[in-house]
Design a protein around this motif. Structure first.
Motif, PDB file in Angstrom:
ATOM      1  N   GLU A 258       0.840  -1.208   0.000  1.00 31.09           N
ATOM      2  CA  GLU A 258       0.000   0.000   0.000  1.00 31.09           C
ATOM      3  C   GLU A 258       0.871   1.253   0.000  1.00 31.09           C
ATOM      4  N   ILE A 261       3.022   1.588  -3.450  1.00 30.63           N
ATOM      5  CA  ILE A 261       2.206   2.045  -4.580  1.00 30.63           C
ATOM      6  C   ILE A 261       1.850   3.516  -4.413  1.00 30.63           C
ATOM      7  N   THR A 264       4.800   5.649  -5.230  1.00 34.44           N
ATOM      8  CA  THR A 264       5.023   5.724  -6.674  1.00 34.44           C
ATOM      9  C   THR A 264       4.081   6.741  -7.311  1.00 34.44           C
TER      10      THR A 264
END
Length: 275
Positions: A258, A261, A264
């Motif tokens: 979590e 991501i 990112t």
């Protein structure tokens, strides 16, 4: 994958194995050049005990396995084994104990949550070659050589074959096993036995650099990936995809996935919680 139970051997003297911990990277060094860093009773017992400790040590994020002297490891200690031919059973029980202990250490490496990187400075033969093949990654000096020479002495390298045949193509494995010839580092690289070849003397630093890169990742993610890699490759294709998909779903729900991501998407560094 549960760690394989290590078979204890009666160590007659302190094991020539050193451990240095540095910022999440543990370097283990085989330090018995007088026996060509053989996998003696003492060395197998020490490796088994050390890997058990590392498996439970959350501060260790990657492991480098190195050696001193011109030989990485010559494999089993043939002098110790030959001495037991005087036993009433001609050494059968002792030979079985040694083989079980060695197999347990190899399986410990595979089952270890942390990746293990071999830094090969010299020759790795027989069970020493098996040790390199068992490690998750391997960096070798340009002077390193690899060999499974048992065929020359009437003792086929059957247990080294297990790790070797899972790392290189069948024909390359059979060539090494049947001919027993020395394989130079550049050829071992081409065969897939090692990951990188570096100038002589730079193999340890190169392996530790890889280890530090791995240590910067989420330990949960790395441990999940390592376990899944070895489990799925023993499965049929359909079973492997079903297993890997289920692992990926669980991984997707982990806190680090979590966070990774989100980092990112938000274009920022991730902050791992290792959970």
């Amino acid at each position: 994958m549960s760690p394989a139970p290590a078979v204890p051997l009666a160590a007659a003297k302190p094991a020539p194995l050193t451990r240095v911990d540095d910022a999440g990277v543990t370097t283990l060094t085989l330090d018995d050049p007088s026996s060509r860093n053989s996998l003696s009773e003492e060395m197998l017992a020490a490796l088994g005990e050390t890997f058990r400790a590392i498996a439970a040590d959350r501060s260790v994020r990657a492991v480098v396995l190195a050696a001193t002297g011109p030989v990485f490891s010559s494999g089993h200690n043939l002098k110790q084994m030959t001495a037991r031919r005087a036993d009433a059973d001609r050494g059968r029980a002792y030979f079985a104990q040694v083989m079980d202990a060695c197999a347990a250490v190899m399986q410990q490496i595979v089952a270890l949550p942390q990746p293990v990187i071999a830094a090969v400075q010299g020759t790795a033969t027989a069970a020493g070659c098996q040790l390199v093949a068992t490690c998750d990654l391997a960096v070798a000096s340009a002077k390193a050589q690899f060999c499974t020479p048992g065929v020359h002495i009437g003792l086929f390298c059957s247990t080294p074959m297990v790790a070797l045949s899972r790392n290189v193509t069948p024909k390359h494995a059979m060539e090494m096993l049947l001919l027993g010839e020395m394989v130079p580092a550049d050829e071992a690289f081409r065969m897939g036995l090692i990951n990188r070849v570096v100038p002589a003397g730079e193999e340890l630093a190169a392996a530790q650099s890889l280890a530090r890169t791995i240590a910067s990742k989420s330990t949960l993610t790395v441990a999940t990936g390592k376990k899944t890699f070895y489990a799925q490759r023993e499965m049929a294709l359909g079973d492997a995809y079903r297993y890997a998909a289920a692992v990926m779903v669980d991984n997707m729900l982990a806190r680090d996935a979590e966070e990774g991501i989100a980092a990112t998407i938000e274009k920022r560094p991730a902050h791992w919680e290792d959970r």
